[in-house]
Motif scaffolding. Sequence first.
Motif, mmCIF file in Angstrom:
data_model
loop_
_atom_site.group_PDB
_atom_site.id
_atom_site.type_symbol
_atom_site.label_atom_id
_atom_site.label_comp_id
_atom_site.label_asym_id
_atom_site.label_seq_id
_atom_site.Cartn_x
_atom_site.Cartn_y
_atom_site.Cartn_z
ATOM 1 N N MET A 1 0.891 -1.274 0.060
ATOM 2 C CA MET A 1 -0.022 0.167 0.027
ATOM 3 C C MET A 1 0.926 1.188 -0.095
ATOM 4 N N GLU A 32 -3.146 10.261 1.219
ATOM 5 C CA GLU A 32 -4.116 9.383 0.323
ATOM 6 C C GLU A 32 -3.185 8.142 0.677
ATOM 7 N N GLU A 34 -3.162 4.178 -1.394
ATOM 8 C CA GLU A 34 -3.643 3.497 -2.772
ATOM 9 C C GLU A 34 -3.080 2.297 -2.721
ATOM 10 N N HIS A 35 -4.109 1.251 -3.206
ATOM 11 C CA HIS A 35 -3.697 -0.163 -2.917
ATOM 12 C C HIS A 35 -4.734 -0.745 -3.981
ATOM 13 N N GLY A 37 -5.737 -0.248 -6.948
ATOM 14 C CA GLY A 37 -6.509 0.517 -7.628
ATOM 15 C C GLY A 37 -7.494 1.462 -6.928
ATOM 16 N N VAL A 38 -7.687 1.301 -5.697
ATOM 17 C CA VAL A 38 -8.378 2.069 -4.620
ATOM 18 C C VAL A 38 -7.761 3.246 -3.909
ATOM 19 N N ILE A 39 -8.280 4.347 -3.910
ATOM 20 C CA ILE A 39 -7.616 5.414 -3.330
ATOM 21 C C ILE A 39 -8.562 5.677 -1.890
ATOM 22 N N TYR A 41 -8.907 8.514 1.320
ATOM 23 C CA TYR A 41 -8.519 9.965 1.713
ATOM 24 C C TYR A 41 -8.372 10.070 3.008
ATOM 25 N N TRP A 105 -10.508 3.565 2.540
ATOM 26 C CA TRP A 105 -9.918 2.665 1.722
ATOM 27 C C TRP A 105 -10.690 1.345 1.865
ATOM 28 N N LYS A 109 -13.329 -0.679 -0.222
ATOM 29 C CA LYS A 109 -12.884 -2.078 -0.655
ATOM 30 C C LYS A 109 -14.250 -3.010 -0.373
#
Length: 341
Positions: A1, A32, A34-35, A37-39, A41, A105, A109
Amino acid sequence: MLLRSSPYTLELRHAFGIASNTRTTTPATLVEVEHDGVIGYGEAAMPPYLGESQASAAAFCAQAAPLLAACADPVQLEEILPAIDALAPGNPSAKAAIDIALHDWVGKKLGAPWYRIWGLDPQKAPVTSFTLGIDTPEVVRQKTREASIYKIIKVKLGRSAESDREMIETIRSVTETPITVDANQGWKNRDDALRMIEWLAGRGVVFIEQPMPKEQLDDTAWLRSHSPLPLIADENCQRLADVQRCAGAFHGINIKLMKCTGLREAHKMILLARALGLKVMLGCMTETSCAISAAAQLSPLVDWADLDGAVLIKNDCFDGTTIVDGKLTLPDRPGIGVVKR
Ligand code: MG
């Protein structure tokens, strides 16, 4: 991540005065994660008097990045967040920024907002108060008129008895809306504090937040046993370990994500406060809709919300929880419910 952070300066609509200082901006840091393809905040909002800065937040994020990079399953918040907390003492806002981003996140997910993951009814989100800073009578009257959609007004007191009374009389010259008072530790003498609270009780005040300095817990306990209004701990209640100590001196606690390191600990504080018979209030700093929307996910669990932080700034860079007729309105979006503007 991956973990990214960048400084962001919140510009306040009005210079904001409390008992100890006045300011026109609040330093913040946007985060942010990111992992897959999902971000997600997150945000740290850091009024300077609390000791964190954009530099300290950047340094803490640099410390946390390897831990997140090595993390096999970011859904395991009960594993990851205590490890992040243990990286360094302090840094509650920087920790909250990472906690919020990870919750966002995970919710994205799982495809659900956090109020659903916790099993809460979003219709039970409370009204939020709107905070008026210390100012001249003309500005206070103008700001009070601008605040007409709010069902509760929060007032910062704690200077002299004379100016405190003037502030309340000024608001009462415009509206009968219920008022909550935040003394920000400003009353140093318990007899004077009691006299002021008795006066406020006759003027439509609902409760008093942090009447006395946090070091004067015995005086506050005395005040609690005499006060006609509930007393709510703010400066005395930062994290989970403080909740029990507050139970003997206050009727309730004010939980803020930026004090308590984020949603994970805030949720546990609410449960502990309830077990101890305490009232719960959810507060904020000046923040964008990112951190406000995160806190709002918990709001169906609390008695009072003071989540007006995003409407106090000019440059909110997120859409999220809105305030409709004074009531917090949670969007039907996964995670903390925000999109970038
Ligand atoms: Mg306060």
